[in-house]
Scaffold this motif. Structure first.
Motif, short mmCIF file in Angstrom:
data_model
loop_
_atom_site.label_atom_id
_atom_site.label_comp_id
_atom_site.label_asym_id
_atom_site.label_seq_id
_atom_site.Cartn_x
_atom_site.Cartn_y
_atom_site.Cartn_z
N GLU A 147 0.82 -1.22 0.00
CA GLU A 147 0.00 0.00 0.00
C GLU A 147 0.85 1.26 0.00
N THR A 148 2.07 1.16 0.53
CA THR A 148 2.93 2.33 0.60
C THR A 148 3.56 2.69 -0.73
N LEU A 149 3.52 1.79 -1.72
CA LEU A 149 4.28 2.02 -2.95
C LEU A 149 3.77 3.22 -3.74
N THR A 150 2.47 3.29 -4.00
CA THR A 150 1.94 4.40 -4.80
C THR A 150 2.21 5.76 -4.16
N PRO A 151 1.86 5.96 -2.86
CA PRO A 151 2.17 7.27 -2.26
C PRO A 151 3.66 7.56 -2.21
N LEU A 152 4.49 6.52 -2.05
CA LEU A 152 5.94 6.73 -2.05
C LEU A 152 6.41 7.22 -3.40
N VAL A 153 5.98 6.57 -4.47
CA VAL A 153 6.41 6.95 -5.82
C VAL A 153 5.93 8.36 -6.16
N ARG A 154 4.72 8.69 -5.78
CA ARG A 154 4.19 10.04 -6.06
C ARG A 154 4.95 11.10 -5.27
N ALA A 155 5.31 10.77 -4.03
CA ALA A 155 6.07 11.72 -3.21
C ALA A 155 7.48 11.92 -3.77
N VAL A 156 8.12 10.83 -4.16
CA VAL A 156 9.45 10.93 -4.76
C VAL A 156 9.36 11.72 -6.06
N GLY A 157 8.32 11.46 -6.86
CA GLY A 157 8.13 12.17 -8.11
C GLY A 157 7.95 13.66 -7.91
N HIS A 158 7.18 14.04 -6.89
CA HIS A 158 6.99 15.47 -6.60
C HIS A 158 8.31 16.12 -6.21
N CYS A 159 9.09 15.44 -5.37
CA CYS A 159 10.37 16.01 -4.95
C CYS A 159 11.36 16.12 -6.11
N MET A 160 11.27 15.22 -7.06
CA MET A 160 12.12 15.28 -8.24
C MET A 160 11.75 16.46 -9.14
N GLN A 161 10.46 16.65 -9.36
CA GLN A 161 9.98 17.67 -10.29
C GLN A 161 8.84 18.48 -9.68
N PRO A 162 9.11 19.28 -8.64
CA PRO A 162 8.03 20.02 -7.97
C PRO A 162 7.31 21.02 -8.86
N TYR A 169 4.70 19.03 -10.89
CA TYR A 169 3.66 18.34 -10.13
C TYR A 169 3.35 19.09 -8.83
N PRO A 170 2.98 20.38 -8.91
CA PRO A 170 2.68 21.15 -7.70
C PRO A 170 1.47 20.60 -6.95
N LEU A 171 0.54 19.96 -7.66
CA LEU A 171 -0.67 19.45 -7.01
C LEU A 171 -0.40 18.23 -6.14
N LEU A 172 0.80 17.69 -6.20
CA LEU A 172 1.15 16.55 -5.35
C LEU A 172 1.77 17.01 -4.03
N ARG A 173 1.91 18.31 -3.84
CA ARG A 173 2.61 18.79 -2.64
C ARG A 173 1.92 18.39 -1.35
N ASP A 174 0.62 18.57 -1.27
CA ASP A 174 -0.09 18.27 -0.02
C ASP A 174 0.01 16.79 0.35
N GLU A 175 -0.22 15.91 -0.63
CA GLU A 175 -0.16 14.49 -0.30
C GLU A 175 1.27 14.06 0.01
N THR A 176 2.25 14.72 -0.63
CA THR A 176 3.64 14.44 -0.31
C THR A 176 3.95 14.83 1.13
#
Length: 465
Positions: free
Chosen positions: A387-402, A405-412
């Protein structure tokens, strides 16, 4: 420019029997694995019936020195793949003396180049559809500039499809991308690539891809190198990636990484092991590994022919595949049910620079779902990620390219906050980047979760978020 007939219905005497067709599809490819992905998508009907379209396979050799690199047409199974296309065109030859990774036309020259290619390839004035890999870089980006009115479809042939887009695309290209075709390498994980442009991902069916891999393996019948490897009755396969070429590890460190893979397999009880080096790896890698195998009492066979690792899986089902974060590891698990294990991902996580490096998500995925061979954990067939994989990948993706993907900031921020003090999760993130972005885990003040998207975008454009 050489245009090679690929389809039996297109003969050398009459190589233009298909030019009357109303549509033309140009498939740009640089690896046999990518070509196999396209073949599977074609077989599955993802590009419509062959009767009403002319299909061109545009082959690009993107190696630093193409003249010394392994050419795709020398790979086992290539002749089977190209039967899906009416002809094959060499992109390197088309743009010589330029290099495919660096050449792109100037804006004012793009219409001229389109006329040149339409004449050389006998495209006439038919509409062209582009099917490309890695749209963020050349040669895909160059093709999109040249054929400025063409629709674009992107296909991804590995784990990088799960990561963020490498850089912002010109709106003139982004608005033309219709879909992202990808393999289901990590069931349940949705690609982040191109999602910021509303591009929908579409799966290439497993059975179609598996069928193409079987077809490629069939073409290896009688291959002496493969026959010798199978005769050794190996139970484990080690995959080399040549990370030194990417400046992630030194050559000596990568050599040691391969030795660690072998020792891990030996410790797990495997006495006959295959090593498949990366095609561009130096020969001394195999020499050092041979010496270490002899010391460990392991029979080592090097599979260095022009073969996909998947061809070996098809012919000799190993009980273990070991690698660092190679896509071929995951292919073994997903399409052949072979247990897999990783070695060295912790080291690469520490070394991988910059934060935006596109290998970060493939590395994160493998590290998170594949057992570490050196910790004594048994190999496994991961299947769907935790279950942690999807939120982890999205968080890593946001940190790579903020900025993308600004809309991923809150969930990150929520994800990072919920894993404060978790060292296993912290190693996926660069503390300095978290500080720059004012995210949990960095050195700055705690972020205010829930800030408006408009404010976040303004801060990011100003270089403050």
């Amino acid at each position: 420019m050489t245009v090679t007939p690929a389809n039996p219905r297109t003969t050398a005497a009459n190589p233009r029997t298909t030019t009357a067709k109303p549509r033309i599809q140009i498939f740009e490819v640089s690896t046999l694995y990518g070509a196999a992905t396209l073949a599977a998508a074609i077989d599955a009907g993802r590009f419509g019936p062959a009767a009403d379209v002319r299909r061109i396979l545009l082959v690009s050799n993107n190696a630093a020195i193409p003249e010394t690199a392994l050419r795709m047409e020398t790979m086992t199974g290539y002749d089977r793949i190209i039967t899906r296309f009416d002809e094959v065109i060499d992109w390197n030859e088309a743009i010589q003396p330029h290099h495919p990774a660096t050449w792109s036309p100037r804006t004012e020259e793009a219409p001229l180049w389109q006329r040149v290619f339409r004449t050389a390839w006998d495209l006439g004035d038919a509409p062209v559809e582009l099917i490309v890999e890695s749209i963020q870089v050349n040669p895909a980006k160059a093709l999109a500039f040249v054929f400025a009115e063409s629709t674009v479809q992107v296909y991804a042939d590995g784990l990088m499809s799960y990561g963020p887009t490498r850089e912002e695309l010109p709106q003139s290209i982004a608005c033309r991308i219709g879909r992202l075709l990808h393999l289901d390498l990590v069931p349940g994980l949705r690609p982040l690539l191109l999602s910021e442009y509303g591009v929908e991902p579409e799966l290439v069916p497993d059975d179609a891809f598996r069928g193409v891999l079987a077809e490629i393996a069939e073409a290896a019948e009688g291959d002496r190198t493969l026959a010798e490897a199978v005769a050794a009755e190996p139970t484990a396969l080690l995959l080399g990636q040549y990370l030194a070429a990417l400046d992630i590890l030194t050559a000596d460190e990568e050599e040691e990484l391969h030795i660690r893979m072998m020792r891990g397999a030996a410790a797990a009880g495997h006495t006959s092991v295959i090593f498949k080096p990366h095609p561009t790896a130096p020969a001394r890698y195999s020499t050092a590994l041979n010496e270490a195998a002899e010391e460990a009492g392991v029979r080592l066979t090097v599979l260095d022919g022009p073969l996909l690792a998947e061809t070996f899986y098809e012919r000799c089902r190993p009980r273990l595949v070991v690698g660092c974060f190679s896509t071929a590891m995951v292919t073994a698990s997903v399409y052949y049910g072979v247990p897999i294990a990783r070695v060295g991902t912790d080291t690469v996580l520490e070394r991988l620079k910059p934060v935006e490096n596109s290998n970060r998500v493939p590395l994160t995925v493998v590290d998170h779902i594949v057992p570490d061979l050196e910790t004594g954990a048994g190999p496994a067939v991961p299947g769907a990620g935790p279950e942690t994989l999807t939120p982890l990948v999205r968080a890593v993706g946001h940190c790579m390219q903020p900025k993308l993907y600004p809309l991923l900031r809150d969930e990150t921020a929520r994800f990072l906050d919920s894993h404060r003090g978790d060292a296993d999760m912290a190693r996926y993130f660069d503390a300095e980047r978290l500080t720059q972005l004012s995210l949990p885990g960095g050195g700055g003040p705690a972020p205010r979760v829930g800030a408006s998207s408009r404010l976040r975008r303004s801060l990011i454009r100003a270089g403050r978020g």
